[in-house]
Design a protein around this motif. Structure first.
Motif, PDB file in Angstrom:
ATOM      1  N   ARG A 258      39.743  27.742  36.457  1.00 17.67           N
ATOM      2  CA  ARG A 258      39.882  29.177  36.695  1.00 17.67           C
ATOM      3  C   ARG A 258      38.567  29.725  37.238  1.00 17.67           C
ATOM      4  NH1 ARG A 258      42.552  27.761  32.127  1.00 17.67           N
ATOM      5  NH2 ARG A 258      44.686  28.535  31.835  1.00 17.67           N
ATOM      6  N   GLN A 259      38.702  30.567  38.241  1.00 20.92           N
ATOM      7  CA  GLN A 259      37.493  31.125  38.855  1.00 20.92           C
ATOM      8  C   GLN A 259      37.787  32.509  39.410  1.00 20.92           C
ATOM      9  OE1 GLN A 259      35.861  29.502  42.638  1.00 20.92           O
ATOM     10  NE2 GLN A 259      34.060  28.971  41.399  1.00 20.92           N
ATOM     11  N   LYS A 260      36.801  33.397  39.330  1.00 20.19           N
ATOM     12  CA  LYS A 260      36.968  34.752  39.851  1.00 20.19           C
ATOM     13  C   LYS A 260      36.798  34.731  41.374  1.00 20.19           C
ATOM     14  CE  LYS A 260      35.325  38.148  37.403  1.00 20.19           C
ATOM     15  NZ  LYS A 260      34.417  39.157  36.777  1.00 20.19           N
ATOM     16  N   ARG A 261      37.758  35.307  42.064  1.00 19.20           N
ATOM     17  CA  ARG A 261      37.710  35.415  43.522  1.00 19.20           C
ATOM     18  C   ARG A 261      37.932  36.865  43.946  1.00 19.20           C
ATOM     19  NH1 ARG A 261      38.372  30.339  46.338  1.00 19.20           N
ATOM     20  NH2 ARG A 261      37.481  28.781  44.931  1.00 19.20           N
ATOM     21  N   THR A 268      38.868  41.900  42.330  1.00 17.77           N
ATOM     22  CA  THR A 268      38.728  40.501  41.905  1.00 17.77           C
ATOM     23  C   THR A 268      39.931  40.085  41.062  1.00 17.77           C
ATOM     24  OG1 THR A 268      37.458  41.163  39.949  1.00 17.77           O
ATOM     25  CG2 THR A 268      36.216  40.596  41.938  1.00 17.77           C
ATOM     26  N   PHE A 269      40.205  38.789  41.076  1.00 14.77           N
ATOM     27  CA  PHE A 269      41.282  38.218  40.275  1.00 14.77           C
ATOM     28  C   PHE A 269      40.901  36.789  39.913  1.00 14.77           C
ATOM     29  CE2 PHE A 269      42.117  36.893  44.559  1.00 14.77           C
ATOM     30  CZ  PHE A 269      42.719  35.641  44.459  1.00 14.77           C
ATOM     31  N   ILE A 270      41.630  36.195  39.001  1.00 13.40           N
ATOM     32  CA  ILE A 270      41.375  34.816  38.583  1.00 13.40           C
ATOM     33  C   ILE A 270      42.303  33.881  39.345  1.00 13.40           C
ATOM     34  CG2 ILE A 270      41.333  33.193  36.655  1.00 13.40           C
ATOM     35  CD1 ILE A 270      39.196  35.352  36.520  1.00 13.40           C
ATOM     36  N   ASN A 315      49.613  32.477  41.330  1.00 22.54           N
ATOM     37  CA  ASN A 315      48.899  33.668  41.798  1.00 22.54           C
ATOM     38  C   ASN A 315      49.753  34.480  42.772  1.00 22.54           C
ATOM     39  OD1 ASN A 315      46.115  31.653  41.544  1.00 22.54           O
ATOM     40  ND2 ASN A 315      46.054  33.713  40.667  1.00 22.54           N
ATOM     41  N   ASP A 320      48.727  38.538  43.225  1.00 15.19           N
ATOM     42  CA  ASP A 320      47.302  38.518  43.574  1.00 15.19           C
ATOM     43  C   ASP A 320      47.068  37.920  44.955  1.00 15.19           C
ATOM     44  OD1 ASP A 320      46.537  39.578  41.110  1.00 15.19           O
ATOM     45  OD2 ASP A 320      46.476  37.593  40.174  1.00 15.19           O
ATOM     46  N   VAL A 331      32.917  35.403  44.465  1.00 16.30           N
ATOM     47  CA  VAL A 331      32.236  36.699  44.503  1.00 16.30           C
ATOM     48  C   VAL A 331      30.847  36.571  45.126  1.00 16.30           C
ATOM     49  CG1 VAL A 331      31.344  38.609  43.105  1.00 16.30           C
ATOM     50  CG2 VAL A 331      33.518  37.520  42.493  1.00 16.30           C
TER      51      VAL A 331
END
Length: 408
Positions: A258-261, A268-270, A315, A320, A331
Motif C-alpha cells: 500500500r502506498q499513497k499516490r 491523495t489515495f492509497i 481502486n 479512486d 507524492v
C-alpha cells in the motif's frame, strides 16, 4: 492505416463465410481483426516490416482463439478444430504479405505536402524533423520565415500550404486571407500523438482553453471501468491468490503493498499492488533504487507481466482510479515534477489509470527528461481522450506486456 483493418476484415470474412456457418465465420473474422489491432499490426512502423507482420499476426491469431473460446458454449456444435486450423493457416500465410504490400502502396500513394513555415527555425526545427520522419517524408518543411504580408504573398505560391508555428504571426496570416493553413498544435498532435513542451509553451493560451474544457464525468467511461474491473478481478483472483502465497513464503507479510499516490484534482489515495520487493526501508531521495536492488524472485516475474498491478482494479471499483489514465505518482515525485514541468498538473484533470497512453508509448521513467517526455503523452491523452481511445489503449496494453514495452 484503417484501410488495412477493413481490408483484413473483408478478406477473413470472404474466406470464412463459404465454408462455415455465417455467424461462426463473422465471429472468427471479427475476433481476429480486433486482435490484430490490439497487437499493433496496423501501426505505420510495423506495416512495412514483413517480419513484424508475421510475428504479430501469429501472436494475434492465437490470442483471438482465446477470445473465441469464451463463445464456445454458445456455438459448441458449430465450432470445431477445423475452424481454428483453417483460420490460423489463412492468417499466417496470407495476411502478412498482403498487409506489407498494401501498406507500402498506401504510403507510396499518399501525396507529399510541402509547407512554408511561419516561425523561428531554431525553436521548432527538431519537432518538425520528427514529424517528417514519422510521416516518412509525406510532410516536408522547406522554408522558415518571420514574414510581412508582402513576403508571405510572394512566397505562398510555391508551397502546398502554410504552417503557423508561432501565434505571434497569426495576424499576418489573417491579412493575407490564406485558406491552406495548418496550425502547429493540430499537426503535432495528429502525427506525434503527444504535445511537446515547446508547443505547449508557444501556444499556452490555446492549451489553457482546451484543458479548461476537460470533463472527466463520462457515464460511459465509468461503466467501462466497472465492467473491465469486474472481469479482470474474476480472471486474476486465482492468480493473485497463488502469487500472494508465494510472496508470503518467500518474504513474509505484507503480501499487498500500500502506498499513497496523487489522484484526480490532487487528492491523495492509497494504491494497492502485490508486493514485488523485499521488506526494507525505501530511500525517499531515490525510491526507484529499491526496484533494482531488492526484488523478490517472484517479483521479477510479476513486474514483467504487470500482475503486481492487478489489485488496482479494486481502486477502480472504489472510484479512486480508472482503467485508463495517467499513472498516479508518488507524492514526493509529484511535488518535484509539478515545479519543473509546465502543465504537469493538467494530468490531474482526469482520474489516474492502471494503463494509459504514456505507458504504451514511452519507456519507464528514470530522469527528469523522461518525465517531461512522458508527460507530453499524458497531456495528449487528457486533451483527446474518449471512450474509443480508452478501448484502444485497453486492447493494446496486452501487446505492451508481451513485448515488454512501456512503463513499469
Amino acid at each position: 492505416m484503417y484501410q488495412l483493418i477493413v481490408f483484413d476484415l473483408v478478406v477473413l470474412s470472404a474466406l470464412n463465410l463459404p465454408f462455415f456457418n455465417w455467424y461462426v465465420g463473422i465471429l472468427f473474422s471479427l475476433c481476429m481483426t480486433l486482435s490484430f489491432f490490439a497487437f499493433r499490426l496496423y501501426d505505420l512502423e510495423n506495416v512495412q516490416n514483413y517480419n513484424e507482420q508475421i510475428i504479430r499476426t501469429t501472436v494475434g491469431t492465437l490470442f483471438s482463439f482465446i477470445l473465441i473460446l469464451f463463445f464456445y458454449p454458445l456455438f459448441e456444435k458449430d465450432i470445431t478444430r477445423y475452424n481454428f486450423f483453417y483460420n490460423f493457416l489463412v492468417s499466417v500465410v496470407l495476411i502478412p504479405p498482403l498487409n506489407t504490400l498494401l501498406g507500402k502502396l498506401f504510403i507510396k500513394n499518399q501525396p507529399t505536402k510541402t509547407f512554408l513555415v511561419v516561425g523561428r527555425k531554431e525553436e521548432i526545427e527538431p519537432i518538425l524533423k520528427e514529424i517528417e520522419e514519422k510521416t516518412t517524408g509525406k510532410y516536408r518543411f522547406a522554408e522558415y520565415i518571420n514574414p510581412t504580408v508582402e513576403v508571405l504573398k510572394r512566397k505562398l505560391v510555391h508551397y502546398d500550404g502554410v504552417l503557423l508555428a508561432d501565434p505571434e504571426f497569426e495576424d499576418v496570416l489573417k491579412k493575407v486571407n490564406i485558406e491552406r493553413v495548418e496550425y502547429l498544435p493540430n499537426l503535432v498532435e495528429k502525427t506525434l500523438k503527444r504535445i511537446p513542451m515547446k508547443v505547449l509553451e508557444k501556444f499556452r493560451e490555446y492549451y489553457e482553453v482546451c484543458f479548461s474544457a476537460v470533463n472527466d464525468d463520462s457515464p460511459a467511461k465509468r461503466i467501462l471501468d466497472i465492467a473491465v474491473s469486474l472481469i479482470a478481478l474474476a480472471v486474476f483472483s486465482p492468480i493473485m491468490l497463488v502469487v500472494g502465497i508465494i510472496i508470503y513464503l518467500e518474504d513474509g507479510r505484507p503480501v499487498v503493498f500500500r502506498q499513497k499516490r496523487v489522484g484526480k484534482d490532487g487528492k491523495t489515495f492509497i494504491i494497492y499492488k502485490l508486493r514485488s520487493l523485499r521488506n526494507g526501508k525505501i530511500d525517499p531521495a531515490n525510491p526507484n533504487r529499491a526496484i533494482e536492488e531488492r526484488p523478490l524472485k517472484v517479483g521479477k516475474v510479476i513486474r514483467k507481466l504487470r500482475i503486481d498491478e492487478s489489485p488496482q482494479f479494486l481502486n477502480v471499483l472504489k472510484g479512486d482510479m480508472s482503467v485508463v489514465g495517467p499513472r498516479p505518482e508518488m507524492v514526493e515525485f509529484h511535488n518535484m515534477m509539478k515545479e519543473q514541468i509546465p502543465f504537469y498538473n493538467m494530468r490531474l484533470l482526469v482520474k489516474p489509470g492502471i494503463t494509459g497512453w504514456a505507458q504504451l508509448n514511452y519507456k519507464h521513467t528514470t530522469t527528469l527528461e523522461d518525465y517531461r517526455k512522458k508527460t507530453e503523452y499524458d497531456l495528449w491523452y487528457v486533451k483527446n481522450r474518449n471512450i474509443f481511445l480508452d478501448l484502444r489503449i485497453i486492447l493494446q496494453t496486452l501487446e505492451a506486456v508481451l513485448w515488454r514495452r512501456g512503463a513499469k
